[in-house]
Motif scaffolding. Structure first.
Motif, mmCIF file in Angstrom:
data_model
loop_
_atom_site.group_PDB
_atom_site.id
_atom_site.type_symbol
_atom_site.label_atom_id
_atom_site.label_comp_id
_atom_site.label_asym_id
_atom_site.label_seq_id
_atom_site.Cartn_x
_atom_site.Cartn_y
_atom_site.Cartn_z
ATOM 1 N N UNK A 67 0.560 -1.011 0.098
ATOM 2 C CA UNK A 67 0.539 0.129 0.156
ATOM 3 C C UNK A 67 0.481 0.842 0.150
ATOM 4 N N UNK A 68 0.197 2.353 -0.651
ATOM 5 C CA UNK A 68 0.817 3.850 -1.135
ATOM 6 C C UNK A 68 1.771 3.868 0.236
ATOM 7 N N UNK A 69 1.452 4.251 1.177
ATOM 8 C CA UNK A 69 1.556 4.544 2.542
ATOM 9 C C UNK A 69 3.028 3.589 3.535
ATOM 10 N N UNK A 70 2.661 2.501 3.238
ATOM 11 C CA UNK A 70 3.183 1.527 3.555
ATOM 12 C C UNK A 70 4.944 1.367 2.952
ATOM 13 N N UNK A 71 4.548 2.265 2.006
ATOM 14 C CA UNK A 71 6.150 1.949 1.229
ATOM 15 C C UNK A 71 7.127 2.397 1.677
ATOM 16 N N UNK A 72 7.809 3.918 1.700
ATOM 17 C CA UNK A 72 8.376 4.530 2.826
ATOM 18 C C UNK A 72 9.067 4.367 3.738
ATOM 19 N N UNK A 73 7.811 3.615 4.813
ATOM 20 C CA UNK A 73 8.516 3.683 5.865
ATOM 21 C C UNK A 73 8.859 1.778 5.885
ATOM 22 N N UNK A 74 8.605 1.084 5.335
ATOM 23 C CA UNK A 74 9.411 -0.300 4.688
ATOM 24 C C UNK A 74 10.870 -0.313 4.459
ATOM 25 N N UNK A 75 10.557 1.416 3.553
ATOM 26 C CA UNK A 75 11.457 1.226 2.476
ATOM 27 C C UNK A 75 13.508 1.661 3.275
ATOM 28 N N UNK A 76 12.537 2.595 4.643
ATOM 29 C CA UNK A 76 13.408 2.835 5.446
ATOM 30 C C UNK A 76 14.328 1.401 6.393
ATOM 31 N N UNK A 77 12.996 1.034 6.644
ATOM 32 C CA UNK A 77 13.399 0.331 7.488
ATOM 33 C C UNK A 77 14.203 -0.974 7.241
ATOM 34 N N UNK A 78 13.877 -1.373 6.109
ATOM 35 C CA UNK A 78 14.736 -2.799 4.680
ATOM 36 C C UNK A 78 16.398 -1.493 4.769
ATOM 37 N N UNK A 79 16.750 -0.528 4.287
ATOM 38 C CA UNK A 79 17.368 0.471 3.968
ATOM 39 C C UNK A 79 18.544 0.415 5.016
#
Length: 307
Positions: free
Chosen positions: A161-173
């Motif tokens: 979902x669009x609102x999950x993409x940025x926090x997920x990417x930050x966490x993974x990075x």
């Protein structure tokens, strides 16, 4: 069940012969989604009944399989770990070829899948992980890197979902930028990778996600399956039982790293389930519901933000 490489009785009997076994019966395993797995009833050269498991690897090539078989052989020699080791054929080989794919034949340890969960079972799992994490890694061949697996799943971030993409990417990075650990971890200790007999763990299965990394990551994968409700909410009593048994048996972990790993592990399995089954041509289960780990990820991110 999941079978991507079906085998008829003639084929099965032919591949058992070099191991000294005669086919009685076989069936597809009822759990697992990555490989083709068969449960076999056979007799040995003395006519004794023997239970076997054949795994045909659907996404690993021959070179990639070899380190895992070496690992299984080493773990099977440890009297404190109920791990089945690979069997040798009449040429002294662990690895065979089935339908052009690497495969391995192993003894089938006693016990059955049992998905019931309580504090006692969580304690047993914690103790088992502690013993595994203390294994000597020096004799092992290089294993696949979980960080590379995570990197390969980055393309699936666009499916969130669009609102999950940025926090997920930050966490993974952030996780990928941290140093890799050097502990042997199972990497996939879901309930379908244990067998139980008389209320005790009788077999630890499926080491094909094993690698060297932080023990907190292995704990996180395990906690996310064993210690959550149907809607993904953490169950504190189960977590406490598992982690206390882990510490009591010599395991150590960093609480902050575990909080991060819980969210990363939830994201990892959300993304891998979005990636789908390893083949479009399968008999049976094939894949699992991504939404299960979407819910777990939501709870784990809340816990990480509140830590």
């Amino acid at each position: 069940m999941s079978v991507y490489t079906p085998l008829d009785p003639t084929q099965m009997a032919r591949l058992l012969a070099p191991f000294g076994y005669s086919l009685v019966d076989y069936r597809a395993a009822s759990h697992g989604i990555e490989n083709s797995t068969f449960l076999i009833d056979a007799t040995d050269r003395q006519g004794r009944a023997t239970a076997l498991v054949l795994t045909v690897f659907e996404s690993l090539d021959s070179d990639s399989v070899h380190p895992y078989l070496h690992l299984l052989a080493a773990l099977a020699a440890d009297p404190h770990l109920p791990v089945p080791g690979p069997l040798e054929d009449d040429q002294g080989q662990w690895q065979i070829t089935v339908a052009g794919k690497p495969a391995v034949l192993m003894p089938r340890l006693p016990g059955e899948h049992d998905f019931a969960v309580d504090n006692n079972r969580c304690s047993q799992v914690g103790a088992l992980l502690a013993r595994l994490h203390q294994c000597d890694t020096q004799p092992l061949l290089p294993l696949a890197d979980e960080r590379q697996r995570l990197l390969s799943l980055r393309d699936q971030l666009s499916q969130l979902p669009a609102d999950q993409q940025a926090p997920a990417r930050t966490l993974l990075d952030a996780w990928q930028a941290s140093p890799t650990g050097h502990t042997l971890i199972h990497g996939d200790l879901f309930r379908d990778n244990l067998l139980w007999q008389d209320g005790r763990i009788s077999a630890l299965l499926d080491f094909y996600n094993a690698c060297l990394d932080h023990p907190e990551y292995d704990l996180a994968v395990t906690l996310n399956d064993w210690c959550v409700t149907a809607d993904g909410k953490p169950i504190a009593e189960r977590e406490q039982a598992l982690l206390e048994a882990y510490r009591a048996n010599g395991g150590t972990f960093d609480r902050a790293r575990l909080q991060q790993a819980l969210a990363v592990a939830a994201l990892r399995f959300w993304l891998s389930r979005l990636a789908g089954p390893v083949s479009e041509h399968s008999e049976g289960q094939g894949s699992k519901d991504p939404e299960e780990f979407a819910r777990i990820f939501g709870w784990r991110m809340q816990g990480l933000e509140g830590a």
